[in-house]
Design an enzyme around this catalytic site. Structure first.
Site, PDB file in Angstrom:
ATOM      1  N   CYS A 108       0.902  -1.152   0.000  1.00  0.00           N
ATOM      2  CA  CYS A 108       0.000   0.000   0.000  1.00  0.00           C
ATOM      3  C   CYS A 108       0.929   1.187   0.000  1.00  0.00           C
ATOM      4  CB  CYS A 108      -0.905   0.032   1.229  1.00  0.00           C
ATOM      5  SG  CYS A 108      -1.847   1.578   1.265  1.00  0.00           S
ATOM      6  N   CYS A 111      -0.439   4.186   2.525  1.00  0.00           N
ATOM      7  CA  CYS A 111      -0.490   4.004   3.986  1.00  0.00           C
ATOM      8  C   CYS A 111      -0.234   2.540   4.332  1.00  0.00           C
ATOM      9  CB  CYS A 111      -1.790   4.540   4.572  1.00  0.00           C
ATOM     10  SG  CYS A 111      -3.273   4.173   3.620  1.00  0.00           S
ATOM     11  N   CYS A 113      -3.018  -0.150   3.923  1.00  0.00           N
ATOM     12  CA  CYS A 113      -4.234  -0.933   3.665  1.00  0.00           C
ATOM     13  C   CYS A 113      -3.848  -2.409   3.554  1.00  0.00           C
ATOM     14  CB  CYS A 113      -4.896  -0.466   2.377  1.00  0.00           C
ATOM     15  SG  CYS A 113      -5.518   1.221   2.497  1.00  0.00           S
TER      16      CYS A 113
HETATM   17 FE    FE Z   1      -3.518   2.351   2.523  1.00  0.00          FE
END
Ligand code: FE
Length: 208
Positions: A108, A111, A113
């Site tokens: 990700c 971030c 995820c």
């Molecule tokens: Fe993310």
């Protein structure tokens, strides 16, 4: 269309939850109600034991049942939910299959995820800035650092997770596992093999 519109949301709702969790953790530690070591042990347990075992059951079933594998590839969310694994951060799942020609890995970039219902909590490295940027720029080097050296004729495909799509890798079924029951096959499935940063264990590494 503006670039802003193209951006897929990640997990703004979770950021709020993460902040609340961090605040709660700080209070509990300060009051001496929990100690850091116990907390780390708990996190480790959920990261490495509980969570990924759900995903391992999904993979073992896909290895055993070609129809299930097709379902998983065409509608992962429903196929995974049929085994009882669903919920937040697993609402929209996509399964991709490793082959001799293509190796898949998940990141990700914005971030962290991660498909929590089937893999548990994301490992620290998955959330780290170097992994998030380098997995896209130099995936082959990153995999080598994980101890996974792929032949140059294997193509590497990197999948960027968002709040809308979370990925599950179906690793190649290890050799010499014909007629193994699903419960035993599941023992071969490491967490990293479902993220693409590792491979399943060899048949000889698993006790009966
Ligand atoms: Fe993310």
């Amino acid at each position: 269309m503006s670039r802003e519109k193209d951006k897929k949301p990640h997990h703004s709702a979770q950021s709020d939850a993460a902040l609340k969790t961090a605040a709660l953790e700080a209070v509990l530690l300060e009051k001496g109600l929990v100690d850091r070591e116990t907390l780390d042990e708990l996190i480790d347990f959920y990261q490495n034991e509980v969570g990924p075992r759900n995903g391992a059951k999904v993979i073992a079933k896909a290895w055993s049942d070609p129809k299930y594998k097709q379902w998983l590839l065409s509608d992962a969310t429903s196929a995974i939910a049929s085994l009882g694994f669903s919920g937040r951060q697993g609402e929209n799942m996509v399964a991709v299959e490793n082959t001799k020609e293509v190796h898949n890995m998940v990141v990700c970039t914005l971030c962290s995820c991660y498909p929590i219902p089937i893999l548990g909590l994301p490992p620290t490295w998955y959330k780290s800035a170097p992994y998030r940027s380098r997995a896209v720029i130099e995936p082959r080097v990153v995999l080598e650092e994980f101890g996974l050296r792929l032949s140059n004729d294997v193509q590497i495909r990197v999948w960027d997770s968002t709040a809308e799509l979370r990925y599950l890798i179906i690793p190649i079924k290890p050799k010499a596992t014909e007629n193994w029951p699903e419960e035993k096959l599941a023992k071969l499935v490491s967490r990293d093999s479902m993220i693409g940063t590792g491979l399943p264990y060899n048949a000889s590494e698993v006790s009966v």
